[in-house]
Design a protein around this motif. Structure first.
Motif, short mmCIF file in Angstrom:
data_model
loop_
_atom_site.label_atom_id
_atom_site.label_comp_id
_atom_site.label_asym_id
_atom_site.label_seq_id
_atom_site.Cartn_x
_atom_site.Cartn_y
_atom_site.Cartn_z
N TYR A 44 -2.23 -4.85 -11.13
CA TYR A 44 -2.77 -5.03 -9.92
C TYR A 44 -4.51 -5.25 -10.15
O TYR A 44 -5.07 -4.71 -11.41
CB TYR A 44 -2.63 -3.70 -9.09
CG TYR A 44 -3.16 -2.69 -9.81
CD1 TYR A 44 -4.59 -2.15 -9.40
CD2 TYR A 44 -2.48 -1.89 -10.78
CE1 TYR A 44 -4.84 -1.00 -10.13
CE2 TYR A 44 -3.09 -0.81 -11.43
CZ TYR A 44 -4.27 -0.39 -10.92
OH TYR A 44 -4.89 0.76 -11.80
N SER A 63 -7.88 -3.73 -7.57
CA SER A 63 -8.18 -3.00 -6.15
C SER A 63 -9.65 -2.86 -5.98
O SER A 63 -10.15 -2.75 -6.91
CB SER A 63 -7.21 -1.77 -6.14
OG SER A 63 -7.84 -0.77 -6.88
N GLN A 64 -9.82 -2.69 -4.91
CA GLN A 64 -11.35 -2.31 -4.46
C GLN A 64 -11.38 -1.38 -3.60
O GLN A 64 -10.26 -0.82 -2.88
CB GLN A 64 -11.91 -3.68 -3.92
CG GLN A 64 -12.26 -4.63 -4.51
CD GLN A 64 -13.32 -4.82 -5.49
OE1 GLN A 64 -14.14 -3.64 -5.52
NE2 GLN A 64 -13.44 -5.69 -6.54
N LEU A 80 -7.61 2.03 -0.86
CA LEU A 80 -7.74 1.15 -1.75
C LEU A 80 -7.31 -0.27 -1.00
O LEU A 80 -6.38 -0.26 -0.16
CB LEU A 80 -7.22 1.23 -3.11
CG LEU A 80 -7.53 2.32 -3.86
CD1 LEU A 80 -6.70 2.51 -5.25
CD2 LEU A 80 -9.12 2.35 -4.14
N PRO A 96 -9.89 1.35 -8.60
CA PRO A 96 -10.79 0.27 -7.86
C PRO A 96 -11.61 -0.08 -8.98
O PRO A 96 -11.98 0.20 -9.92
CB PRO A 96 -11.33 1.15 -6.81
CG PRO A 96 -11.50 2.35 -7.46
CD PRO A 96 -10.45 2.76 -8.26
N SER A 123 -3.33 4.79 1.74
CA SER A 123 -4.25 4.61 0.43
C SER A 123 -5.72 4.20 1.14
O SER A 123 -5.51 3.49 2.27
CB SER A 123 -3.57 3.47 -0.29
OG SER A 123 -4.41 3.02 -1.41
N LEU A 167 0.66 -1.26 0.02
CA LEU A 167 -0.10 -0.01 0.04
C LEU A 167 0.67 1.40 0.04
O LEU A 167 0.42 2.27 -0.51
CB LEU A 167 -0.98 -0.10 1.16
CG LEU A 167 -2.29 -1.18 1.03
CD1 LEU A 167 -2.92 -1.21 2.26
CD2 LEU A 167 -2.98 -0.55 -0.34
N PHE A 172 -5.70 -3.66 -2.15
CA PHE A 172 -5.40 -4.53 -3.39
C PHE A 172 -5.80 -6.10 -3.24
O PHE A 172 -5.57 -6.50 -2.26
CB PHE A 172 -3.84 -4.51 -3.35
CG PHE A 172 -3.49 -3.23 -3.88
CD1 PHE A 172 -3.26 -2.25 -3.30
CD2 PHE A 172 -3.25 -2.73 -5.43
CE1 PHE A 172 -2.88 -0.76 -3.75
CE2 PHE A 172 -2.96 -1.70 -5.80
CZ PHE A 172 -2.61 -0.75 -5.05
N THR A 173 -6.74 -6.56 -4.06
CA THR A 173 -7.09 -7.86 -4.53
C THR A 173 -6.08 -8.81 -4.70
O THR A 173 -5.80 -10.00 -4.45
CB THR A 173 -8.24 -8.31 -4.77
OG1 THR A 173 -8.22 -7.65 -6.22
CG2 THR A 173 -9.50 -7.42 -4.14
#
Length: 115
Positions: A58, A60-61, A94, A38, A92, A11, A96-97
């Motif tokens: 990446y 992200s959500q 967000l 995201p 951040s 992050l 990250f998945t």
């Protein structure tokens, strides 16, 4: 839980480098802004110098788009390439998945991630 910890480490900072060049000319360093989006869709951003390239992939959500930076550098003797990815504002919003950072044209000898 381990997966969350690994993702969280990215992050604020991901550093992949052979060595951070101490002396470089302007054409041997670049810092480029890119938009992290995201939505769970996989995105890729790349930057390079000569035959070396750094790629950050990446998904992200959460939150909204964020501005991140990628810096690449090449030593004066062209033997050491570095790549850094980070958010200059620090925190951040967000999650990250998934993420992956790759170097092309170089062998990774040192990598570090900071939370």
């Amino acid at each position: 839980m381990l997966l969350f910890v690994k993702m969280s480490l990215l992050l604020l900072w991901t550093l992949m480098s052979l060595c951070v060049p101490a002396k470089t000319s302007p054409e041997q360093t670049k810092t480029v802004e890119f938009n992290v989006k995201p939505g769970g869709v996989v995105h890729t951003f790349s930057e390079g110098i000569r035959e070396y390239e750094c790629t950050f992939t990446y998904a992200s959500q959460g939150g909204t788009n964020e501005q991140w930076l990628m810096s690449v550098g090449l030593s004066e003797d062209d033997k050491l390439f570095s790549c850094s990815v980070w958010r200059p504002q620090g925190k951040s919003y967000l999650f990250f998945t998934q993420f992956k950072a790759e170097l092309k044209g170089a062998k990774i000898e040192y990598a570090n991630a900071f939370n």
